[in-house]
Design a protein around this motif. Structure first.
Motif, PDB file in Angstrom:
ATOM      1  N   VAL A 174      67.426   4.839  57.175  1.00 21.28           N
ATOM      2  CA  VAL A 174      68.226   3.545  57.180  1.00 21.28           C
ATOM      3  C   VAL A 174      69.240   3.495  56.162  1.00 21.28           C
ATOM      4  N   ASP A 175      70.292   2.485  56.303  1.00 17.95           N
ATOM      5  CA  ASP A 175      71.343   2.577  54.987  1.00 17.95           C
ATOM      6  C   ASP A 175      71.366   0.979  54.875  1.00 17.95           C
ATOM      7  N   VAL A 176      70.773   0.423  53.946  1.00 19.73           N
ATOM      8  CA  VAL A 176      70.880  -0.922  53.612  1.00 19.73           C
ATOM      9  C   VAL A 176      71.796  -1.430  52.709  1.00 19.73           C
ATOM     10  N   PRO A 177      72.871  -1.677  53.147  1.00 18.37           N
ATOM     11  CA  PRO A 177      73.792  -2.477  51.915  1.00 18.37           C
ATOM     12  C   PRO A 177      73.677  -3.640  51.465  1.00 18.37           C
ATOM     13  N   MET A 178      74.012  -4.008  50.467  1.00 22.29           N
ATOM     14  CA  MET A 178      73.901  -5.365  49.723  1.00 22.29           C
ATOM     15  C   MET A 178      75.317  -6.080  49.686  1.00 22.29           C
ATOM     16  N   TRP A 179      75.106  -7.498  49.805  1.00 18.76           N
ATOM     17  CA  TRP A 179      76.156  -8.497  49.826  1.00 18.76           C
ATOM     18  C   TRP A 179      76.231  -9.391  48.536  1.00 18.76           C
ATOM     19  N   VAL A 180      77.108  -9.946  48.273  1.00 16.72           N
ATOM     20  CA  VAL A 180      77.181 -11.366  47.509  1.00 16.72           C
ATOM     21  C   VAL A 180      77.020 -12.210  48.567  1.00 16.72           C
ATOM     22  N   LEU A 181      76.019 -13.218  48.510  1.00 15.59           N
ATOM     23  CA  LEU A 181      75.729 -14.393  49.446  1.00 15.59           C
ATOM     24  C   LEU A 181      76.449 -15.456  48.880  1.00 15.59           C
ATOM     25  N   VAL A 182      77.293 -16.322  49.854  1.00 19.89           N
ATOM     26  CA  VAL A 182      78.037 -17.422  49.643  1.00 19.89           C
ATOM     27  C   VAL A 182      77.600 -18.704  50.135  1.00 19.89           C
ATOM     28  N   ASN A 183      77.282 -19.640  49.138  1.00 27.41           N
ATOM     29  CA  ASN A 183      77.010 -20.854  49.575  1.00 27.41           C
ATOM     30  C   ASN A 183      78.433 -21.870  50.067  1.00 27.41           C
ATOM     31  N   LYS A 184      78.818 -21.777  51.295  1.00 33.76           N
ATOM     32  CA  LYS A 184      80.078 -22.423  51.787  1.00 33.76           C
ATOM     33  C   LYS A 184      80.254 -24.121  51.455  1.00 33.76           C
ATOM     34  N   ASP A 185      79.142 -24.480  51.469  1.00 33.03           N
ATOM     35  CA  ASP A 185      78.937 -26.019  51.269  1.00 33.03           C
ATOM     36  C   ASP A 185      79.544 -26.366  49.639  1.00 33.03           C
ATOM     37  N   LEU A 186      78.856 -25.389  48.848  1.00 33.50           N
ATOM     38  CA  LEU A 186      79.229 -25.638  47.530  1.00 33.50           C
ATOM     39  C   LEU A 186      80.617 -25.234  47.285  1.00 33.50           C
ATOM     40  N   LEU A 187      81.334 -24.110  48.079  1.00 37.78           N
ATOM     41  CA  LEU A 187      82.782 -24.039  47.864  1.00 37.78           C
ATOM     42  C   LEU A 187      83.407 -25.148  48.308  1.00 37.78           C
ATOM     43  N   THR A 300      72.831 -23.182  44.543  1.00 37.17           N
ATOM     44  CA  THR A 300      73.415 -22.007  43.784  1.00 37.17           C
ATOM     45  C   THR A 300      74.742 -21.609  44.783  1.00 37.17           C
ATOM     46  N   LEU A 301      75.707 -21.092  44.006  1.00 32.42           N
ATOM     47  CA  LEU A 301      76.913 -20.911  44.782  1.00 32.42           C
ATOM     48  C   LEU A 301      76.760 -19.388  45.382  1.00 32.42           C
ATOM     49  N   PHE A 302      76.381 -18.479  44.638  1.00 36.14           N
ATOM     50  CA  PHE A 302      76.267 -16.847  44.809  1.00 36.14           C
ATOM     51  C   PHE A 302      74.739 -16.670  44.527  1.00 36.14           C
TER      52      PHE A 302
END
Length: 463
Positions: A174-187, A300-302
């Protein structure tokens, strides 16, 4: 008429005797294939091909239950899909846990063998404890004669990344990538726009600071130790401070966590707490009762995360969220990837059946299942890239980022590095430095001691 009846009776008797002779032979062959623990030598006439792409045989098979030692209990649906293809094979997860996971698995292997019920497959982190006991089967002979893999396109060096001395002791399943998660409501609340996929670390820092309001109990960054353990090491690669994740040198023989360039990156992240205040840190988090420790709380935003957080967010988050790749550094843009190694155990009684599970991982059905659960497809295929837009998990999300992360990544090293599991102290050390203000220079003696040990073990393994 009597003569005709006698002839017919004789003919029927011959047919019955023929089937009586054939059936035991077929049954014996099936029993041997299902129960044998030995691996036929490559090229042996009459051997069964282990490739998982074979259609289930119409012949009778004795049932086989494979024991897979793992620390993850979320794969039952994929076990069921495999069982549907091979009804005589059942995969049973044998769950283990603990800080020293590899040695825990070794102990579990020994316990099952002593009980006469040996395990067949295992997830790994560090090969070292397994090589000493000769616990791992070389997968290369199986894969060399696996017709199903010959038409599969994979990243260059994909399987070879887990070879030692010409033997392939595991493969990345398996290839598990990671992302930055973004709270669009706080954006929206703080007047920020969703950045493009090629955003920078300066963009990241600016936005995190802009979305920090201690009075409202809202911060730019989730108080997640993964920002220290995973995000910062990816930033070091992106900045050209380290050639590999985990602060490893070019040939993965030494840690350079104590180098000035790496320590400068760690200091930069530490300042998000000490200067900007966008990263709460352990002390502030305690004052806030842990409200900023989990992205799903909406404060939190990110955050950063991989497949393990995506489904809970989809099901439970009360705000709009999305994903971004890790930002671009001074040299390149690099998102953190985790390859999950799986090994066939030398003590397995059902090696051919166990290899079918390994080969099944690279079939379209399994690859699409992994996309649906937040992992990358390992197989390079236009069909799989197009499937990202169809996957229920990614509906309404930044699928262009999901597609980019497949090739915009650094792979977390580990399995082939001697004593790598002992080196994992670097993650809590970086966390204490970034989230608790620990002196970065305190790492120097730790790195020197581990570098010496890994070289010694490398020499021992190569003998």
């Amino acid at each position: 008429m009597k003569r005709s009846g006698r002839l017919l009776s004789a003919l029927l008797l011959v047919i019955v005797l023929m089937f009586t002779a054939i059936l035991p032979a077929c049954s014996g062959k099936n029993n041997e294939e299902a129960q044998s623990g030995s691996t036929p030598a490559p090229g042996t006439e009459g051997m069964s091909t282990p490739g998982a792409s074979e259609a289930p045989s119409e012949e009778k098979h004795d049932p086989v239950t494979l024991k897979l030692i793992t620390w993850n209990n979320t794969y039952q649906e994929l076990y069921d899909k495999f069982h549907a293809k091979y009804p005589w094979i059942t995969v049973e997860a044998d769950l283990v846990s603990g800080a020293d996971i590899d040695n825990t698995i070794v102990e579990r292997i020994a316990a099952l063998e002593s009980a006469g019920t040996p395990a067949d497959l295992a997830w790994l982190v560090d090969f070292t404890p397994f090589l000493k006991g000769g616990l791992l089967e070389d997968l290369k002979p199986y894969m060399d004669r696996d017709e199903s893999l010959k038409n599969v396109k994979l990243p260059e060096g994909f399987f070879e990344s887990m070879e030692i001395g010409g033997k392939r002791y595991a493969i990345p399943f398996v290839d598990v990538p990671m992302w930055v998660l973004v709270n669009k409501d706080l954006l929206d609340k703080y007047g920020l726009e969703m950045p493009p996929n090629d955003w920078t670390y300066d963009d990241f820092r600016r936005m995190a600071k802009a979305a920090t309001d201690p009075v409202a109990g809202e911060y730019g960054l989730t108080n997640n130790s993964l920002f220290a353990g995973h995000f910062t090491t990816a930033m070091a690669v992106a900045n050209g401070s380290a050639p590999n994740l985990a602060y490893m040198n070019e040939d993965l023989t030494q840690s350079i966590l104590n180098s000035p360039a790496v320590l400068a990156d760690i200091k930069w992240m530490q300042e998000l707490m000490t200067k900007d205040g966008s990263l709460p840190g352990y002390k502030k988090s305690a004052e806030l009762g842990g409200s900023v420790d989990k992205f799903i709380n909406g404060k939190t935003l990110f955050d950063i995360g991989g497949d393990w957080v995506l489904e809970p967010l989809s099901n439970e988050a009360k705000f709009q969220w999305d994903v971004l790749p890790f930002p671009r550094g001074k040299v390149k843009q690099s998102t953190y990837h985790i390859y999950g190694p799986i090994a066939l155990l030398a003590g397995s009684k059902y090696k051919d059946a166990a290899y079918k599970w390994i080969s099944f991982q690279f079939e379209m059905e399994a690859q699409k299942w992994k996309i649906d659960h937040g992992a990358n497809a390992s197989v390079i295929s236009d069909e799989l890239i197009a499937y990202i837009d169809q996957s229920p998990l990614w509906q309404g999300k930044n699928t262009s980022a999901v597609k980019l992360t497949k090739d915009m990544g650094s792979i977390a090293p580990g399995p082939t590095i001697p004593a790598f599991s002992e080196y994992m102290w670097w993650q809590p050390w970086v966390s204490e430095t970034i989230l608790d203000g620990k002196d970065p220079s305190s790492v120097i003696p730790l790195v020197e001691a581990w570098n010496k040990k890994t070289l010694q073990l490398r020499d021992e393994v190569s003998k």
